[in-house]
Design an enzyme around this catalytic site. Sequence first.
Site, PDB file in Angstrom:
ATOM      1  N   HIS A  67     -10.974-129.656 -55.157  1.00  0.00           N
ATOM      2  CA  HIS A  67     -12.374-129.350 -54.859  1.00  0.00           C
ATOM      3  C   HIS A  67     -13.313-130.003 -55.835  1.00  0.00           C
ATOM      4  CE1 HIS A  67     -11.277-126.030 -52.050  1.00  0.00           C
ATOM      5  NE2 HIS A  67     -10.150-126.194 -52.625  1.00  0.00           N
ATOM      6  N   ASN A 140     -11.783-120.486 -48.199  1.00  0.00           N
ATOM      7  CA  ASN A 140     -11.950-121.903 -47.581  1.00  0.00           C
ATOM      8  C   ASN A 140     -12.549-121.608 -46.178  1.00  0.00           C
ATOM      9  OD1 ASN A 140     -10.784-123.386 -49.345  1.00  0.00           O
ATOM     10  ND2 ASN A 140      -8.843-123.120 -48.764  1.00  0.00           N
ATOM     11  N   TYR A 352      -7.703-120.678 -61.758  1.00  0.00           N
ATOM     12  CA  TYR A 352      -8.973-120.963 -61.670  1.00  0.00           C
ATOM     13  C   TYR A 352      -9.695-120.679 -62.931  1.00  0.00           C
ATOM     14  CZ  TYR A 352      -8.946-121.697 -56.803  1.00  0.00           C
ATOM     15  OH  TYR A 352      -8.524-122.162 -55.684  1.00  0.00           O
TER      16      TYR A 352
END
Length: 507
Positions: A67, A140, A352
């Site tokens: 990403h 997503n 993350y």
Amino acid sequence: MAGNNDKTNSAEVREDRVVTNSVGNPINEPFATQRVGQHGPLLLQDYNLLDLLAHFNRERVPERNPHAHGSGAFGYFEVTDDITDVCGSAMFGEVGKRTRALVRFSTVGGEKGSADTVRDPRGFAVKFYTEEGNLDWVYNNTPVFFIRDPSKFPHFIHTQKRNPRTNLKDANMFWDFLTTPENQVAIHQVMILFSDRGIPASYRHMNGYSGHTYKWSNKQGDWRYVQVHIKTDQGIKNLTAEEGAKLAGEDPDFCQQDLVQALERGEYPSWTVYIQTMTEEQAQKLPFSVFDLTKVWPHKDFPLRRVGRLVLNEVPTNFFAQIEQAAFSPATTVPYQEPSADPVLQARLFSYADAHRYRIGPNYHQVPVNCPYASKFFNPAIRDGPMNVDGNLGSEPNYLATNNNYRFLGADRPIQQHQETWQGPAQPVHWATTGDIDFAQATALYHVLGRTPGQQRNLAHNVAIHVASADPPIQERVFQMFSRVDKGLGEAIRSEATALSQKKPKL
Ligand code: NDP
């Protein structure tokens, strides 16, 4: 978070724009370097030059691994329908309530400067600045994913990146991983990726999906499994493989441009947000695990229920400050919205925030775009660290103890203890085996595509032109995998790919 909206570089000299070095000392003349004589070497005492060059060398923060390439905008979420029977979060408190939001769209496999119009899933990450703290929906544009076991993630992502020897994207790596029997759980996502939806025409014309199962509860403590769908109000629009490839050459920032220009024209894109809900009893009767990220919940059994509207109406004033530094994490959540035991989600809860600690630093939450500005950060034990810039809670004690007068909300809000009960030995669990059940939804999707003329043919074509670059034994595995979805599909891919691969150069 506010910035100035002055887009011009006006010729007028502004008195409040005295140029300085990084510590605020005025610079007399930015382009006069200090030298010995007219043509001699430079002087180390020319601090303004050193300051400028040293900072230039440090302009980039590490790009995200997946990403890396993205676009973003600000806007708001508005509640249109009461769902307080499902979720007690304050942001859903009343119909009409608005919460400020930031959205970052992205591709997955490419580097930061790669093209917008590639065949790749798109990230659809939303940050809500709620009065109960920030909430991130890190979604997503596809309702499923390639894997359901997080130990596979780095392996899978590496196959979408570059071959370590040739430094090229590599069809052999791509298909070798995906056609390995135990990795064929990916087939459902692969079908979506190679369908028309695999290259959205713009970020405005695609949906977002939670993919994962979450657990939401109401204020009475009743809880449900939930999936979230964020459906575009602009309608789905896609590019063909050929259109995408042409734009990637001619206009690689096509989607960034589309988003900025639409917002500047005052055409504010919006999405309608829906949820699907499932009880624990319903989950036990499913033919697959409710924690399986490769499966959707059929609409007819779990109808969509409308919640609200997401609107984007503001171009960021500074891309680096507000989009590159934006830090999304599925662990960033608010009361009454909790993660389920989906193992990929559980791993994301760690990875993350960890990526942001590496990319931006442990105080990444102090960067204005990440600050929970609509609530208030207060935790005496979260202190210090590099780039601590928010005052560090001043002279507040740096520990909690029972005799301190702090408030905790635990008594008001039970967390998970009333939910599922887990029991068993600590053991390695291999959840990889692929069975017929893993092909069933791929086949269902193939039938959905059959409702619109041309979509099944496009799917076969899109796979064929990609797999034509792979070696014949890997191609054979691809033909067989798609034949398991539908025999005719496998044959259509075989016939086009075989013809094309005779023309492709091999490395
Ligand atoms: P439905 O007939 O109710 O739903 C079919 C859904 O397929 C549509 O609502 C649309 O999703 C989606 N769709 C249409 N074209 C494409 C495409 N090219 N790529 C991906 N999705 C597409 O059937 P079911 O709910 O029983 O699902 C059947 C299949 O539809 C599933 O196996 C799955 O592959 C796909 N699907 C299902 C979703 C779900 O949550 N149930 C969500 C998305 C896809 P949308 O309305 O979200 O645009």
